[in-house]
Design an enzyme around this catalytic site. Structure first.
Site, PDB file in Angstrom:
ATOM      1  N   CYS A 126      33.407  12.880  -7.460  1.00  0.00           N
ATOM      2  CA  CYS A 126      34.721  13.423  -7.439  1.00  0.00           C
ATOM      3  C   CYS A 126      35.543  13.470  -8.830  1.00  0.00           C
ATOM      4  CB  CYS A 126      35.533  12.255  -6.583  1.00  0.00           C
ATOM      5  SG  CYS A 126      36.940  13.022  -6.005  1.00  0.00           S
ATOM      6  N   SER A 476      47.059  18.873  -9.032  1.00  0.00           N
ATOM      7  CA  SER A 476      45.827  18.966  -7.960  1.00  0.00           C
ATOM      8  C   SER A 476      45.001  20.147  -8.501  1.00  0.00           C
ATOM      9  CB  SER A 476      45.865  18.931  -6.571  1.00  0.00           C
ATOM     10  OG  SER A 476      44.749  19.281  -5.824  1.00  0.00           O
TER      11      SER A 476
END
Length: 565
Positions: A126, A476
């Site tokens: 991630c 993001s």
């Protein structure tokens, strides 16, 4: 190749204190005494049951360890923290997300330096583990390979493609505008992720996996890759075999992480319109490598020169699976080759030119040549100006923008909750510039504060073409909506110009001039500065306190700074 005899730092004189106590530990673990003389390799694993991003890494670690043993090394699996934005972003206003990146680096340092291991294979997953591992490689400077561990399979809902991006967007639509029902959000969340791995779009994780290969720190052709695919396991096995020879050859990260490698990585990010977060992460790696590279300056200089060659979601319509099938990062670099530095070394022991020499792009429509780009304009623009004397970033995407110059009055918010509430109450006038501050590396801290929530709330309120946004927070990697200027530096919590903006002040955002300016008289700003008071410090205990007190500026990648004498 046969091992090259050289002294390994992990080997101690037989019978000495360090040899004896270590041997006692390893005997208890079933490790033969003769293995004490072999290269000792850390397999850096962030396995966690908190998120799908990490849930498959134990399977990858097993393959890597078997390959290391077969190549004549001894693997030692070590663990790090495992931050996932969609899970560990729940607490402390999201501050644990970026702060955990540096915790990953320190976790690795404590294990690998403490044990004096000879090399590392890092299982990347991630968003924050990838730069955290690269930073550790640059800091420790022991032979290292990063292994991209793959993206998750997305799903289908009511006959339409759905992935985590749609869940994120539509959950805000349901909260703000009601254009999506709560029932549909629930339905999407049940279908969006169909396997382990990272977000399936070209967000921060897949961008950083590509960065690993473009830097030369991952094997050619390994990014991106579908999680748990045969190819992923083949690449993992190859990395386990290769790291042992790298140890004997003493091929270290700082031999690879030279300015040319960073230039290549920046061009790769620009050519895919990747995540804005790659800018600060690359700068953090350069800072840890102590090579003097100014990544922000590279983005500023190379942005107008580097065409966008692939339109992968969220900036385009192609899926990450199509990008991988077209050749992924290796194909991208082949198409970019006329613009690349081709002499930097890579983990193969060969140069970029060597790795690309015989390669053929599988699909030149998905990953286009330089003379047939997806978009002539850069998808990422670095801005400067009176509001951002150090830097600010905007991801414009590849669609032609109707408005490239925006002038409007500021509407200021100190938290994302306040900004979202104003959008929900419909009190934001069209033409405004929403200013959300206090979300920088120090003020957030760790850039927590939910700037992405505000972007999706603007979209959910149907105001994406009616307002602009300015923030010192980060976004993001899946965000590519509206006119949103992020990571404004210096940040407001440190007294940057953003701290002095008041409601009604006129702000200009000019994409073509690459400027973001505040139209307020200098004398007025001086008066405001004299009256300005720094906001109260948040989180005065634990890891976030340590991070907040030691984090450096974005210009250095927001790494933890060394104490001054």
């Amino acid at each position: 190749m046969s091992p090259t005899p050289r002294k390994l730092r992990s080997n101690f004189p037989k019978g000495s204190y360090l040899w004896a106590v270590r041997n006692a530990q390893w005997q208890a673990m079933g490790i033969p005494e003769e293995d004490c003389e072999k290269p000792k390799i850390a397999v850096v694993n962030s396995s966690s049951e908190l998120a799908a991003c990490y849930s498959h890494l134990d399977q990858v670690a097993k393959v890597v360890k078997e390959a290391i043993r077969a190549a004549g090394g001894v693997p030692f699996e070590i663990r790090t923290t495992a931050p996932s934005d969609f899970v560990t972003g729940a607490g402390a206003r999201g501050a644990y997300m970026l702060a955990a990146r540096d915790l990953v680096t320190n976790d690795i340092e404590a294990a690998v330096e403490g044990a004096q291991l000879d090399g590392m294979v890092c299982l990347t997953s991630c968003d924050k583990t990838v730069p955290g591992q690269l930073m550790a490689a640059a800091r420790l400077n022991v032979p290292t390979i990063l292994v991209p561990c793959g993206y998750q399979a997305s799903g289908e809902y009511k006959g339409e493609h759905v992935d985590i991006e749609e869940v994120f967007i539509h959950s805000m639509h349901a909260q703000i505008g009601g254009s999506t029902s709560t029932e549909d959000v629930i339905g999407m969340s049940r279908c969006a992720i169909r396997s382990p791995g990272v977000c399936s779009g070209l967000g921060t994780a897949n961008t950083m996996h590509i960065v690993c290969e473009a830097l030369g720190m991952a094997l050619p052709g390994s990014a991106p890759v579908a999680a748990l695919s045969d190819k992923m396991f083949t690449d993992a096995k190859a990395a386990g075999a290769r790291i042992v020879q790298m140890v004997w050859d003493d091929l270290k990260p700082r031999d690879i992480l030279q300015p040319g490698a960073f230039s290549n990585a920046v061009k790769a990010v620009l050519a895919i319109g990747g995540s804005l977060n790659a800018v600060k992460h690359l700068q953090a790696v350069a800072t840890e490598a102590e090579n003097g590279v100014d990544v922000y300056g590279m983005f500023e200089e190379l942005g107008p020169q580097t065409p966008v060659l692939a339109g992968v979601r969220p900036i385009g319509n192609h899926l990450i699976e199509e990008f991988e099938a077209a050749g992924g990062c290796r194909a991208l670099m082949k198409q970019l080759q006329p613009l690349l530095a081709t002499d930097p070394l890579t983990v193969t022991g060969a140069t970029v030119a060597d790795n690309l020499r015989t390669y053929q792009v599988a699909n030149a429509e998905v990953i286009r040549p330089i003379d047939n780009p997806v978009a002539p304009q850069p998808a990422i623009i670095l801005l400067r100006g009176s509001l951002a004397p150090e830097a600010a970033l905007i991801k414009t995407g590849i669609a032609e923008r109707k408005v490239r110059r925006w002038i409007g009055p500021a509407v200021c918010f100190e938290t994302s909750d306040a900004a979202v509430a104003a959008l929900k109450a419909k009190t934001i006038a069209p033409g405004s510039v929403m200013v959300m501050r206090g979300a920088g590396a120090c003020g957030g801290p760790a850039m927590g504060g939910g700037a992405s929530r505000v972007v999706f709330a603007i979209d959910g309120a149907g105001m994406g073409d009616e307002v602009a946004m300015l923030t010192d927070g980060h976004l993001s990697g899946l965000v590519c909506k509206g006119l949103v200027v992020a990571e404004v530096a210096p940040e407001s919590a440190l007294g940057g110009p953003l701290a002095l903006v008041q409601d009604g002040d006129r702000i200009t955002i000019d994409l073509d001039a690459r400027k973001v300016d505040l139209d307020v008289a200098p004398a007025v700003l001086e008066q405001r500065r004299a009256q300005w008071q720094a906001p109260a410090k948040l989180f005065d205990r634990g890891w976030l306190q340590i991070y907040r007190r030691n984090v450096g500026p974005l210009a250095q990648g927001a790494v933890l700074t060394r104490p001054t004498k």
